[in-house]
Design an enzyme around this catalytic site. Structure first.
Site, PDB file in Angstrom:
ATOM      1  CG  LEU A  81      -1.733   1.252   1.481  1.00 10.01           C
ATOM      2  CD1 LEU A  81      -2.710   1.509   0.347  1.00 10.01           C
ATOM      3  CD2 LEU A  81      -2.468   1.145   2.802  1.00 10.01           C
ATOM      4  CG  HIS A  82       2.478   2.866  -3.113  1.00 12.00           C
ATOM      5  ND1 HIS A  82       2.289   1.526  -3.410  1.00 12.00           N
ATOM      6  CD2 HIS A  82       2.565   3.496  -4.301  1.00 12.00           C
ATOM      7  CE1 HIS A  82       2.273   1.362  -4.715  1.00 12.00           C
ATOM      8  NE2 HIS A  82       2.434   2.556  -5.291  1.00 12.00           N
ATOM      9  CB  VAL A  83      -0.884   7.573   0.096  1.00  6.28           C
ATOM     10  CG1 VAL A  83      -1.717   8.790  -0.295  1.00  6.28           C
ATOM     11  CG2 VAL A  83      -1.671   6.617   0.986  1.00  6.28           C
TER      12      VAL A  83
END
Length: 148
Positions: free
Chosen positions: A101-103
């Site tokens: 997960l990465h924003v």
């Protein structure tokens, strides 16, 4: 807090210090660093320290702290890059180059060349189509929907 990590995950390796990254922020929950292939200078990636592949995998108790950091980084990137706004995005499996997960926090300016959401947008095929899609999503949410 000992984070659960994957041995071969690029972002887990960055978190453990095995790979270099231009880190801009770190706390007990997350780490943020500059994207090595930025859309624009200042394009930052915010990752949870625990290995979770998608937003849906993120435990509820980490959602608030992670997005509080995304909000803070959005302000910081906009200010530092003298941006007019910020584009914040998360890919979940499709177009997710690293399965952690990465924003994405991307500084934006009017006329910067990015168009919409980078893909063609389409209209619904009328009100019946809208209602069918709305009903399917509400049904997937469950009976706990307010006002049902």
């Amino acid at each position: 807090m000992m984070a659960s990590q994957e041995s071969d995950c690029t972002f887990c390796r960055i978190i453990r210090g095995e790979l270099d990254a231009a880190v801009v922020f770190e706390d007990e929950v997350s780490l943020a660093f500059l994207d090595v292939r930025p859309l624009f200078p200042g394009h930052t990636l915010l990752v949870p320290k625990d290995h979770h592949e998608t937003l849906m995998d993120l435990p509820p108790e980490l959602v608030g702290p992670l997005f509080k950091n995304a909000q803070m980084l959005g302000r910081a990137v906009a200010q530092a890059m003298h941006a007019e706004g910020i584009f914040t995005a998360i890919n979940n499996r499709v177009s997710q180059s690293v399965p952690h997960l990465h924003v994405h926090i991307v500084p934006r300016r009017k006329g910067d060349g990015l168009k919409g959401f980078f893909w063609p947008r389409r209209r619904y095929d009328g009100e019946t189509h809208v209602e069918r899609v709305r009903s399917a999503i509400r049904s997937a949410i469950g009976e706990g929907w307010p006002g049902r």
